[in-house]
Structures are given as structure tokens and as C-alpha cells.
Design a protein around this motif. Structure first.
Motif, short mmCIF file in Angstrom:
data_model
loop_
_atom_site.label_atom_id
_atom_site.label_comp_id
_atom_site.label_asym_id
_atom_site.label_seq_id
_atom_site.Cartn_x
_atom_site.Cartn_y
_atom_site.Cartn_z
N ARG A 131 0.84 -1.30 -0.15
CA ARG A 131 -0.03 -0.03 -0.09
C ARG A 131 0.92 1.11 -0.02
O ARG A 131 0.75 2.20 0.93
N PRO A 132 1.77 1.49 -0.95
CA PRO A 132 2.43 2.80 -1.02
C PRO A 132 1.78 3.86 -1.37
O PRO A 132 0.62 3.59 -2.24
N ASN A 133 2.24 4.96 -1.34
CA ASN A 133 1.42 6.03 -1.84
C ASN A 133 2.16 6.89 -3.16
O ASN A 133 1.72 7.75 -3.74
N VAL A 134 3.20 6.20 -3.42
CA VAL A 134 4.21 6.72 -4.41
C VAL A 134 4.68 5.75 -5.21
O VAL A 134 5.35 4.64 -4.76
N PHE A 135 4.37 5.56 -6.67
CA PHE A 135 5.28 4.72 -7.53
C PHE A 135 5.90 5.76 -8.68
O PHE A 135 5.58 6.51 -9.34
N ILE A 136 7.25 5.15 -8.83
CA ILE A 136 8.16 5.83 -9.82
C ILE A 136 8.38 4.78 -10.88
O ILE A 136 9.09 3.60 -10.52
N GLY A 137 8.25 5.03 -12.13
CA GLY A 137 8.55 4.00 -13.24
C GLY A 137 8.89 4.79 -14.38
O GLY A 137 8.87 6.23 -14.58
N VAL A 138 8.79 4.21 -15.67
CA VAL A 138 9.11 4.74 -16.78
C VAL A 138 7.80 4.34 -17.83
O VAL A 138 7.14 3.38 -17.38
N PRO A 139 7.68 4.91 -19.06
CA PRO A 139 6.55 4.69 -19.71
C PRO A 139 6.20 3.21 -20.12
O PRO A 139 4.96 2.61 -20.25
N THR A 140 7.26 2.32 -20.39
CA THR A 140 7.17 1.03 -20.86
C THR A 140 6.51 0.21 -19.48
O THR A 140 5.89 -0.69 -19.76
N MET A 141 6.92 0.43 -18.34
CA MET A 141 6.66 0.05 -17.23
C MET A 141 5.02 0.17 -16.75
O MET A 141 4.33 -0.81 -16.67
N TYR A 142 4.77 1.24 -17.08
CA TYR A 142 3.11 1.50 -17.09
C TYR A 142 2.36 0.81 -17.84
O TYR A 142 1.16 0.29 -17.93
N ALA A 143 2.74 0.81 -19.32
CA ALA A 143 2.11 -0.18 -20.23
C ALA A 143 2.12 -1.38 -19.94
O ALA A 143 1.16 -2.21 -20.25
N ASP A 144 3.24 -2.00 -19.50
CA ASP A 144 3.20 -3.27 -19.00
C ASP A 144 2.44 -3.82 -17.84
O ASP A 144 1.57 -4.70 -17.56
N LEU A 145 2.15 -2.70 -16.67
CA LEU A 145 1.09 -2.78 -15.71
C LEU A 145 -0.12 -2.98 -16.13
O LEU A 145 -0.95 -3.49 -15.70
N GLU A 146 -0.59 -2.10 -17.18
CA GLU A 146 -1.86 -2.06 -17.78
C GLU A 146 -1.94 -3.43 -18.44
O GLU A 146 -3.23 -4.18 -18.22
N ALA A 147 -1.00 -3.94 -19.05
CA ALA A 147 -1.22 -5.16 -19.75
C ALA A 147 -1.35 -6.20 -18.78
O ALA A 147 -2.16 -7.56 -18.99
N ALA A 148 -1.11 -6.12 -17.71
CA ALA A 148 -0.88 -7.18 -16.65
C ALA A 148 -2.20 -7.08 -15.72
O ALA A 148 -2.35 -7.91 -14.66
N GLY A 149 -3.27 -6.18 -16.02
CA GLY A 149 -4.39 -6.14 -15.34
C GLY A 149 -4.40 -4.99 -14.40
O GLY A 149 -5.10 -5.34 -13.26
N ALA A 150 -3.67 -3.73 -14.49
CA ALA A 150 -3.71 -2.78 -13.33
C ALA A 150 -5.42 -2.42 -13.09
O ALA A 150 -5.55 -2.15 -11.93
N ALA A 151 -6.14 -2.35 -14.29
CA ALA A 151 -7.38 -1.78 -13.86
C ALA A 151 -8.31 -2.55 -13.16
O ALA A 151 -9.10 -2.42 -12.53
N GLN A 152 -7.87 -4.05 -12.88
CA GLN A 152 -8.91 -4.92 -11.98
C GLN A 152 -7.93 -4.90 -10.78
O GLN A 152 -8.58 -5.77 -9.79
N ARG A 153 -7.17 -4.28 -10.48
CA ARG A 153 -6.32 -4.31 -9.28
C ARG A 153 -6.59 -3.15 -8.30
O ARG A 153 -7.27 -2.05 -8.73
N ASP A 154 -6.73 -3.31 -6.84
CA ASP A 154 -6.75 -1.99 -5.96
C ASP A 154 -5.45 -1.38 -6.01
O ASP A 154 -4.53 -1.70 -5.02
N LEU A 155 -5.32 -0.50 -6.75
CA LEU A 155 -4.16 0.65 -6.53
C LEU A 155 -4.53 2.02 -5.82
O LEU A 155 -3.94 2.75 -6.23
N SER A 156 -5.53 2.07 -5.12
CA SER A 156 -5.95 3.17 -4.62
C SER A 156 -5.15 3.76 -3.39
O SER A 156 -5.25 5.13 -3.14
N SER A 157 -4.03 3.11 -3.01
CA SER A 157 -3.08 3.53 -1.98
C SER A 157 -2.31 4.85 -2.80
O SER A 157 -1.59 5.60 -2.06
N VAL A 158 -2.21 4.54 -4.12
CA VAL A 158 -1.07 5.58 -4.63
C VAL A 158 -1.80 6.69 -4.86
O VAL A 158 -2.91 6.98 -5.59
#
Length: 374
Positions: free
Chosen positions: A239-266
Motif C-alpha cells: 500500500r505505497p502512496n508513490v510509484f516511480i517508473g518509466v512509460p514502458t513499465m506503465y504499459a506493462d502494468l496495464e497489460a497485466a491487469g492494473a485496471a482490475q487491481r486495487d491501486l487506490s493507495s497510490v
């Protein structure tokens, strides 16, 4: 400045704060200064253990004692992408060496190329990792007085160039974090802040993420390798409140189902290294939240898109997408202490609306490329 901010500055010491701001406090001295400020607060959470600020300082001091003969030399540092790489970097800097970190997971020929570009004369490596032979060159007194790290970049040429980054350039931009009301251990936000990243520490963005988190007094949760599913699991569990990455990481997170996860702590997403597509940034803002009220996520998170490069010691400008903005174009803004202009091929400023090359000024600008001075 409010009382809390004043207390944070004074607890570190006005003298040390000034030394950080002006570059007189070196990278290797930072762990000791932060240990005095943050003590037994958790500094780093690795994959297998955590370190407090005092434990970080103890580890650095112990390693520095073994590196005294490396003073005034360029030292190639080859270590896996784990927190201990940062310990070695701090320790070598404290011993008076100029550190040139290099990835563990690159071919030996590339290691040799980095050694040549940095003009390294000594090396430190984790067990089992290759180091090239080094020339027998004398020490250079004062070599690391201003420059703290040599980071290689190939740019568009493909040939490694060693950017000489100063202590001031790497640290001064984070001094305001010493007064930020984050990383608190008492009050309603106690334990709320944590930064998650899986960036290479041999790259300027990964190094900056670590330094910024440490100076803010916020736990830095580091993973050696990026795996989208593993990172999504980590965000849900830690439950971190900050995530640091690069655009390709964000694309991979979406492809891995980020929309179906609880990421509301960020509450804050950060991206750099390349331009972040606005539509993806807006979607991640919706995955996070501005706050939690009665245990429920409320609002949208903030997204910060960074413009920077190795030669600028990291960030030079930011594009901040606030939680209330939806599909609204947002321009980049220069960070304090940076100046920029666009010039033509002859170095003359161009008019508004014309194409040109960007020139930067400020504390973060590298001293130059090693071996290409002048």
C-alpha cells in the motif's frame, strides 16, 4: 516556513543543510547526516530485509573502511541492482573515490567500454562478476572533490560517454524534501508514505529515486527487477502512496491487469525517461486516489511526468497532471534553479515558435564528459 518544516531543517542541522545545498556535503557523507536526522526510521525495504537510517550508515561506514586505498581514483562499481549497490556507492564516495557504477547484467565487452569511457583505474565488484584489467595510473588528488558520480550515456552515437555529475547537482534539488511533511511517524499520516520502484540504480532516474526517498525520510521500497504482476501484487500488499517508473513499465502494468487491481493507495504516480502518453497517465490517475475518507478512496491521484536526462543529473522540468484535471493539456514547467533556452546551430537564441536546440543552466548540469574536457 511552518514550525514542522523548521524542526526538520534544524534537526538535520543548518550547517549540514547549507552544505547539501551548496555541494559541500558529498554523497558519501549523506548517510551519516540522514542517520542523525531520521535515526531508527526505516530507510530501505529490499526484497529480503529492511534497513533503518542508522543501519544504512553503519553498513556504509563498515564498507568505507575497506576502500581507503581507492581515494582519488575512478572506481568502476559493478554490483547487482540491489540496495547494497547504493551502500557501495556511498562507501566509495566517503573513501574519496569517484564512482562509475555499471550494470551487472551487461556483456563483459560493454563493461570494458564503460571502463575506457570513464578512465577507471580500479574496480569493485560483487562476487563472480567480471572486471577488466585497469591501467596502473597514479592517484589524482581532489578528483572527487566536486564530482561524485560518472554515469555513462550513449545518446544517439552508441558510444559510451561518461557524464560527470557533481555532488551538488545530485543532492541540492532534494533539499526542500527535508522540510516536506512526509515520512511522518506520528499523527494521522503516520506510516502512510512509501515509495515503490524497480529502476536500475546505475541509471540517473533510479539513483535519483533512491536519493530523493532517503532525503525525504520516506521508506524506499526497491525491487531489483521489474515484473508487472509482482509489482501489482506489491502495491496491493504494501500500500505505497508513490510509484516511480518509466512509460514502458506503465504499459506493462496495464497489460497485466492494473485496471482490475486495487491501486487506490497510490496518491502520486511518477514517470520519466520518455514522454508519457496523456491518455495512459489519465487512466492511472483514476486507478489511484487523492485520499481515503472513512476507509474509502476519494478522488483521483496526481501524475507527474518528468523531463530530464543524465547530463542534467535527472529532472529538469515536470508536467503535473492534478487530480481534478481530465484530458486537459498541461505544459512542462522548469524546476527551480534551472534555466533553458532554444538556440540555432550557431548558438544564437531562436524566436518563439522556431525550432532549436535546448541549452540548460543550473546546479544539476553536469561538469562535462570525462575525457572530453574542453
Amino acid at each position: 516556513m511552518n514550525k514542522g518544516a523548521c524542526d526538520r531543517f534544524s534537526s538535520l542541522g543548518l550547517r549540514e543543510t547549507w552544505r547539501l545545498w551548496t555541494g559541500r556535503l558529498r554523497l558519501g557523507q549523506l548517510p551519516a547526516a540522514l542517520a542523525r536526522r531520521y535515526g531508527d526510521r526505516v530507510a530501505i525495504e529490499g526484497e529480503h530485509r529492511s534497513w533503518t537510517y542508522r543501519e544504512l550508515e553503519a553498513a556504509v561506514a563498515e564498507r568505507a573502511a575497506t576502500h581507503t586505498k581507492l581515494a582519488d581514483r575512478v572506481v568502476l562499481l559493478r554490483w547487482p541492482n540491489v540496495p547494497e549497490l547504493l551502500f557501495e556507492l556511498f562507501a566509495l564516495s566517503r573513501a574519496g573515490a569517484l564512482v562509475a557504477p555499471v550494470k551487472a547484467r551487461i556483456p563483459d565487452a560493454e563493461v570494458r567500454a564503460v571502463a575506457d569511457a570513464t578512465r577507471a583505474t580500479r574496480g569493485v565488484a560483487a562476487k563472480g562478476l567480471y572486471l577488466p584489467d585497469f591501467p596502473d595510473a597514479p592517484a589524482q588528488p581532489g578528483l572527487a572533490r566536486e564530482v561524485g558520480v560518472l554515469l555513462c550515456t550513449s545518446g544517439t552515437s552508441g558510444v559510451p560517454k561518461a557524464a560527470a555529475l557533481t555532488h551538488r547537482g545530485l543532492l541540492a534539488g532534494f533539499v526542500p524534501l527535508l522540510a516536506a511533511p512526509v515520512g511522518l511517524v506520528r499523527g494521522p499520516r503516520a506510516g502512510r508514505d512509501a515509495v515503490v520502484s524497480a529502476l536500475p540504480l546505475c541509471h540517473v532516474m533510479g539513483l535519483a529515486a533512491a536519493l530523493g526517498s532517503l532525503m525525504a525520510g520516506v521508506p524506499w521500497v526497491h525491487r531489483a527487477r521489474f515484473d508487472a504482476t509482482v509489482l501489482l501484487d506489491l502495491i496491493e500488499s504494501r500500500r505505497p502512496n508513490v510509484f516511480i517508473g518509466v512509460p514502458t513499465m506503465y504499459a506493462d502494468l496495464e497489460a497485466a491487469g492494473a485496471a482490475q487491481r486495487d491501486l487506490s493507495s497510490v496518491q502520486l504516480w511518477v514517470s520519466a525517461a520518455d514522454a508519457m502518453p496523456s491518455d495512459r497517465a489519465f487512466r492511472f490517475q483514476a486507478f489511484g486516489a487523492a485520499a481515503r475518507v472513512a476507509g474509502r478512496p476519494v478522488g483521483r491521484s496526481v501524475f507527474v511526468d518528468i523531463y530530464g536526462m543524465v547530463e542534467l543529473s535527472g529532472a529538469a522540468g515536470v508536467r503535473v497532471l492534478p487530480p481534478f484535471a481530465v484530458n486537459v493539456p498541461v505544459p512542462y514547467r522548469l524546476l527551480p534553479g534551472r534555466k533553458v533556452r532554444a538556440v540555432d546551430r550557431d548558438g544564437r537564441p531562436v524566436r518563439l515558435g522556431s525550432l532549436g536546440e535546448l541549452q540548460f543552466r543550473g546546479a544539476g548540469v553536469m561538469q562535462g564528459y570525462r575525457g572530453r574536457e574542453g
